[in-house]
Write an enzyme that holds these catalytic residues in place. Sequence first.
Site, short mmCIF file in Angstrom:
data_model
loop_
_atom_site.label_atom_id
_atom_site.label_comp_id
_atom_site.label_asym_id
_atom_site.label_seq_id
_atom_site.Cartn_x
_atom_site.Cartn_y
_atom_site.Cartn_z
N LYS A 208 0.82 -1.41 0.08
CA LYS A 208 0.09 -0.13 0.06
C LYS A 208 0.82 1.38 0.05
O LYS A 208 0.53 2.15 -0.84
CB LYS A 208 -0.85 -0.08 1.35
CG LYS A 208 -1.99 1.03 1.25
CD LYS A 208 -2.79 1.02 2.42
CE LYS A 208 -3.90 0.00 2.57
NZ LYS A 208 -4.63 -0.10 3.86
N GLU A 214 10.10 -5.85 3.77
CA GLU A 214 10.27 -7.39 2.82
C GLU A 214 9.92 -7.29 1.50
O GLU A 214 10.58 -7.80 0.58
CB GLU A 214 9.55 -8.47 3.53
CG GLU A 214 9.91 -8.82 4.90
CD GLU A 214 9.00 -7.92 5.93
OE1 GLU A 214 8.81 -8.37 7.12
OE2 GLU A 214 8.43 -6.85 5.50
N GLY A 270 -4.89 -5.34 5.33
CA GLY A 270 -4.19 -6.21 4.48
C GLY A 270 -4.81 -7.77 4.51
O GLY A 270 -5.04 -8.19 3.60
N ARG A 271 -5.15 -8.33 5.75
CA ARG A 271 -5.85 -9.29 5.93
C ARG A 271 -7.13 -9.61 5.33
O ARG A 271 -7.65 -10.96 5.32
CB ARG A 271 -5.65 -9.85 7.35
CG ARG A 271 -6.22 -9.07 8.49
CD ARG A 271 -5.63 -9.43 9.88
NE ARG A 271 -6.42 -8.61 10.96
CZ ARG A 271 -5.55 -7.45 11.22
NH1 ARG A 271 -4.76 -6.99 10.57
NH2 ARG A 271 -6.07 -6.76 12.33
N GLU A 356 -4.03 -12.28 13.82
CA GLU A 356 -3.71 -10.86 13.94
C GLU A 356 -4.83 -9.97 14.36
O GLU A 356 -4.49 -8.86 14.93
CB GLU A 356 -3.04 -10.55 12.58
CG GLU A 356 -2.33 -9.26 12.27
CD GLU A 356 -1.71 -8.99 11.05
OE1 GLU A 356 -0.61 -9.60 10.82
OE2 GLU A 356 -2.40 -8.41 10.13
N HIS A 387 -2.41 -38.46 9.65
CA HIS A 387 -1.21 -39.21 9.69
C HIS A 387 -0.14 -38.45 10.30
O HIS A 387 1.44 -38.72 10.25
CB HIS A 387 -0.59 -39.80 8.39
CG HIS A 387 -1.74 -40.64 8.06
ND1 HIS A 387 -1.61 -42.32 8.31
CD2 HIS A 387 -2.84 -40.65 7.15
CE1 HIS A 387 -2.51 -42.85 7.70
NE2 HIS A 387 -3.38 -42.09 7.16
N LYS A 507 8.82 -4.71 13.15
CA LYS A 507 9.43 -4.02 11.89
C LYS A 507 10.50 -2.81 12.38
O LYS A 507 11.51 -2.83 11.95
CB LYS A 507 8.34 -3.39 10.96
CG LYS A 507 7.49 -4.53 10.62
CD LYS A 507 6.40 -3.88 9.56
CE LYS A 507 5.45 -4.83 9.10
NZ LYS A 507 4.53 -4.20 8.42
#
Length: 542
Positions: A208, A214, A270-271, A356, A387, A507
């Site tokens: 944004k 990152e 964001g999520r 979050e 399993h 961050k």
Amino acid sequence: MTMTPLTSATAWQALTAHAETMAGTTIRALFDADPQRAGSFAAEGAGWYLDYAKQRVTAQTLELLCQLADERDLAGRREAMFAGQHINVTEDRAVLHTALRLPPGSSLVVDGVDVAADVHDVIARMGAFAEQVRGRTWLGFTGRPIRNIVNIGIGGSDLGPVMAYLALRHVSDRELVFRFVSNVDGTDFVEATRDLDPAETLFLVASKTFTTQETMTNARTARDWLVAGLGGDAAAVARHFVAISTNAEKVAAFGIDTANMFGFWDWVGGRYSMSSAIGLSTMLAIGPQRFAELLAGMHAMDTHFRTAPWRENLPALHGLLCVWNRNFLGATDQVVLPYDQYLLRFPAYLQQMIMESNGKRVTAAGEPVHWETSASFWGEPGTNGQHSFYQMLHQGTTIVPADFIFFARPVNDVGDHHDLLIANCLAQAGVMAFGRTAEEVAADGTPADLVEHKVMPGNRPNSTLVAETLTPFALGALVALYEHSTFVQGMIWDLNPYDQWGVQLGKLVADSIAPMLTGAAEPALDSSTNALIARYRAARGR
């Protein structure tokens, strides 16, 4: 509306007392008392059917949970969200991911702006761009069509697009290659691009602000990789990079033509952003029409959540059951078990969305909470998980409620695979709920010294979500169901599910440590971190 503190609420106290009376009641006993309870503990909406009969609840439990929803003004808070009120109080923002899937022709004026019109303008631009790429008329710097799309983002700018692509790749353009880069670990970029031709590769940079550490580190590496692969001409960037951002100045400085910048808004977390321009990779994969079907599924669940009574409302029921299991039955975790390989990354997507959002220690007003908030959400597709960690689910000392998810009709109907898949799903849900007693184990002829090893305590609450088949519509509705369940939990707990200050601090600290690793600054932190920095620098010869 002024509300009493949560733990002082009438319904909360009633639920606390009710949970004590339920302490010795098992799911098996509930079915013995009412063999037909499946008919009473189920709901349906937006193409999904929810069976929650295997939860440790009674009609009284549901009545009290619905009373709690009313006492916490869940309906009023829901309307405030849909109307665009600034319910994200710590950032003074509206929360309007629901506006991203309003049907064409809709209008929603918030703070003097018709946000629906803005949304549809961006979707139309995305669609025109997607048609060019999918039609092979968008040409790279050397005049060759694009065949590889690499999405660079992190968090919500990665998890949603990855999940949606994997879930819907059966309706994607199989001649296009899609890769996703998120981790700042250079291996992620190298492995994603090692077999790609720069002349045929398009990068989508999703940030944004165009400052995410990152994402921009990976984007700069991608730019270097592309320019080096195309003869060193930086002009190539404009034909091979697209920005999903709102920062036109930084986008242009990077070398991206701002005509190829697709924006979104500060009222999109964001999520919750996969239905915004962040979903451009999804649209490129499945096409504008099917992307519209995805949005339609989300909108159908939005409408269901907004209009259905609590006892018939899938997101409300799911969220209230999460509160019941967390706060009154003491569950610390919840597992999500999709019995469909296409939903491989759905549990990881939900981890961010839910934890979050509701992994908070203070209320929206900044007061410390005195109750448990978000459970840990995790999971894996069946039957692989059977399993792996199901042993703990069945016989471990921690009770973990479960969501089972399956589709009645498979995308790939191969032999008897789907029958076996769903047989396993139903069997696992049943064993978790009902278990197997020592008497039942012994009746099978099990030696006495092995009986206790084979006892399954059961009484593990679980729900099952079923849809007809995995379509873009069905996926959209499922995502929206969990979005609104997250909202329900957050509102009951008096949280702000739409900020993430815990993410931001890490961050900032990382930015301060980076120069200490290179030698540009000396370590000035705690002794443990200083020692680790020294070891790192020694290994790197710095």
